[in-house]
Design an enzyme around this catalytic site. Structure first.
Site, PDB file in Angstrom:
ATOM      1  N   GLY A 124       3.617  -5.627   4.336  1.00  0.00           N
ATOM      2  CA  GLY A 124       4.692  -5.330   3.395  1.00  0.00           C
ATOM      3  C   GLY A 124       4.397  -4.147   2.496  1.00  0.00           C
ATOM      4  N   GLY A 126       4.381  -1.039   3.595  1.00  0.00           N
ATOM      5  CA  GLY A 126       4.974   0.167   4.175  1.00  0.00           C
ATOM      6  C   GLY A 126       3.983   0.943   5.020  1.00  0.00           C
ATOM      7  N   SER A 128       3.172  -0.096   8.106  1.00  0.00           N
ATOM      8  CA  SER A 128       3.515  -0.410   9.495  1.00  0.00           C
ATOM      9  C   SER A 128       2.558  -1.353  10.195  1.00  0.00           C
ATOM     10  CB  SER A 128       3.641   0.872  10.323  1.00  0.00           C
ATOM     11  OG  SER A 128       4.658   1.637   9.808  1.00  0.00           O
ATOM     12  N   SER A 129       2.285  -2.468   9.526  1.00  0.00           N
ATOM     13  CA  SER A 129       1.466  -3.465  10.205  1.00  0.00           C
ATOM     14  C   SER A 129       2.217  -4.027  11.408  1.00  0.00           C
ATOM     15  CB  SER A 129       1.063  -4.583   9.244  1.00  0.00           C
ATOM     16  OG  SER A 129       2.190  -5.125   8.623  1.00  0.00           O
ATOM     17  N   ASP A 174       6.895   4.869  13.472  1.00  0.00           N
ATOM     18  CA  ASP A 174       5.731   4.015  13.215  1.00  0.00           C
ATOM     19  C   ASP A 174       4.950   3.724  14.491  1.00  0.00           C
ATOM     20  OD1 ASP A 174       7.012   4.035  10.846  1.00  0.00           O
ATOM     21  OD2 ASP A 174       7.571   1.920  10.830  1.00  0.00           O
TER      22      ASP A 174
HETATM   23  C1  GLA Z   1      10.375   2.328   8.634  1.00  0.00           C
HETATM   24  C2  GLA Z   1      10.841   2.458  10.078  1.00  0.00           C
HETATM   25  C3  GLA Z   1      10.649   3.892  10.604  1.00  0.00           C
HETATM   26  C4  GLA Z   1      11.220   4.921   9.645  1.00  0.00           C
HETATM   27  C5  GLA Z   1      10.764   4.635   8.211  1.00  0.00           C
HETATM   28  C6  GLA Z   1      11.443   5.529   7.219  1.00  0.00           C
HETATM   29  O1  GLA Z   1       8.993   2.481   8.547  1.00  0.00           O
HETATM   30  O2  GLA Z   1      10.166   1.571  10.909  1.00  0.00           O
HETATM   31  O3  GLA Z   1      11.215   4.015  11.876  1.00  0.00           O
HETATM   32  O4  GLA Z   1      12.599   4.986   9.735  1.00  0.00           O
HETATM   33  O5  GLA Z   1      11.006   3.298   7.823  1.00  0.00           O
HETATM   34  O6  GLA Z   1      11.101   6.847   7.435  1.00  0.00           O
END
Ligand code: GLA
Length: 389
Positions: A124, A126, A128-129, A174
């Site tokens: 959570g 941000g 990208s886990s 991500d």
């Molecule tokens: C999340 C989404 C990504 C991207 C970002 C914002 O991480 O998974 O694909 O859109 O938000 O840049």
């Protein structure tokens, strides 16, 4: 830290399954220098994989049973590859089930396996886990069962899993960053063609510092999907008036300005942000190549203003963290990072000034919100890999 994670994941595997794992995989989280919310708008993004990972200890078993063991959550989930896979009420399992669903749809033949996984990517935040989980599993299956998938296919399957089993209509950034990351390199990714180029992540006198707000607002999923609908609507209107426009890539700011009344206030602001952000990434890539960190920092800060005021995906806590460093001489730029509505800010900070900055901002943040700030000094690292066979 990596070694410790690998050791504890392997030991847990041995304890539960009474054998040593045959393979160890590492799948990293990511940062993004600039290019936010434009991966699903045919833009460019500049992410990089970082030295925070999910570690997977895996062995094949003799049947079609798959045992997933989430060490950190102390939870397990079991399924049979012969079953039709559907989303379940365990979110972490959905990211994995989604990958299997799409692998099966593609005709990939897999057998049963046992996996224990554990993570140093904060959830959570941000970072990208979820993409690390999807891509790590996809990568592992590819290696275990010789599926012949390319790295791009692994990333795309991860993205599909997120759409269908987690309900977030995300772009490709991500998953791409998690799979394609390279040590000390930032990726400039063209999200229309998936062509990419590595840029040396040499920030000289500066370093990247993440400040985790420690909040995650629940409208991340809904807000994210609504933004996508708004820009899709905007683009459809723009195309009606300018038939030469195919994507936001060949749409100019003037076109958007000209259609301000037709688009309506909200959709106008969303589209204007997209067009400006696409240009900012191009400018940022040039600034990075020229080691022009002042320009890079300024662009990052402009991105934040756009995300906060026009795209409206920031939140009070993150705005506070960005404001708190805005007049700091040692900080060249700061902005919210990732999907938004919480998570981290990313800051371009003079080396040596980090600790004092962390101390000061932590206190201000605690006083304002009663929340502990979590700072991360990150390194740019390699994408998903097979660590041991
Ligand atoms: C999340 C989404 C990504 C991207 C970002 C914002 O991480 O998974 O694909 O859109 O938000 O840049």
């Amino acid at each position: 830290m990596k070694k410790k994670l690998i050791r504890s994941t392997s030991e847990h595997f041995e304890k539960i399954l009474q054998k040593t794992p045959d393979y160890i995989f590492l799948s990293p989280g990511r940062i993004n220098i600039i290019g936010e919310h434009i991966d699903y708008n045919d833009g460019f993004v500049m992410p990089a994989a970082i030295n925070k990972y999910i570690c997977f200890a895996v062995s094949k078993n003799e049947d079609s049973r798959c045992m997933l063991i989430a060490k950190d959550l102390n939870e397990t989930y079991e399924f049979d590859l012969k079953d039709e896979l559907k989303p379940v009420d365990k979110m972490w399992a959905n990211y994995i089930l989604g990958v299997f669903h799409h692998l099966k749809n593609k005709g990939s033949i897999m057998g049963g396996f046992d996996v224990v996984f554990s993570s140093t990517i904060p959830m959570g935040a941000g970072l990208s886990s979820s993409a690390a989980l999807e891509c790590g599993i996809g990568y592992a299956m590819n290696a275990l069962f010789d599926l012949g998938l390319t790295k791009e296919e692994i990333a795309l399957i991860g993205q599909k899993a997120e759409h269908t089993f987690a309900g977030v209509n995300c772009g490709i950034m991500d998953q791409f960053a998690s799979v394609f990351g390279e040590k000390n390199s930032v990726i400039k990714l063209d999200c229309t063609t998936l062509e990419y180029k590595y840029y040396k992540a040499d920030f000289k006198k500066y370093s990247l510092l993440l400040l985790d707000s420690n909040v995650k607002h629940t409208h991340l999923t809904s807000g994210y999907n609504v933004r996508r609908q708004e820009v899709e609507l905007g683009l459809a209107i723009i195309k009606q008036h300018f038939p030469e426009v195919r994507t936001f890539r060949n749409c100019t700011e003037n076109m958007v300005l000209e259609l301000k009344d037709v688009l309506g206030e909200t959709v106008f602001r969303r589209c204007q942000f997209v067009v400006k952000e696409i240009q900012r990434v191009l400018d940022a890539a040039e600034a990075l190549s020229n080691s022009d960190f002042k320009t890079l920092g300024r662009l990052m800060s402009e991105t934040h203003q756009g995300l906060s005021k026009d795209y409206e995906v920031s939140c009070d806590e993150i705005d506070f963290l960005v404001d708190a460093v805005s007049s700091e001489k040692s900080v060249l730029g700061a902005r919210m990072m990732g999907g938004g509505f919480g998570g981290c800010s990313i800051n371009l900070v003079e080396k040596g000034a980090e600790n004092e900055l962390i101390e000061r901002v932590s206190k201000q943040y605690r006083d304002a919100f009663g929340i502990e700030l979590k700072p991360y000094k990150i390194k740019i690292s390699k994408g998903t890999t097979l660590y041991k066979e």
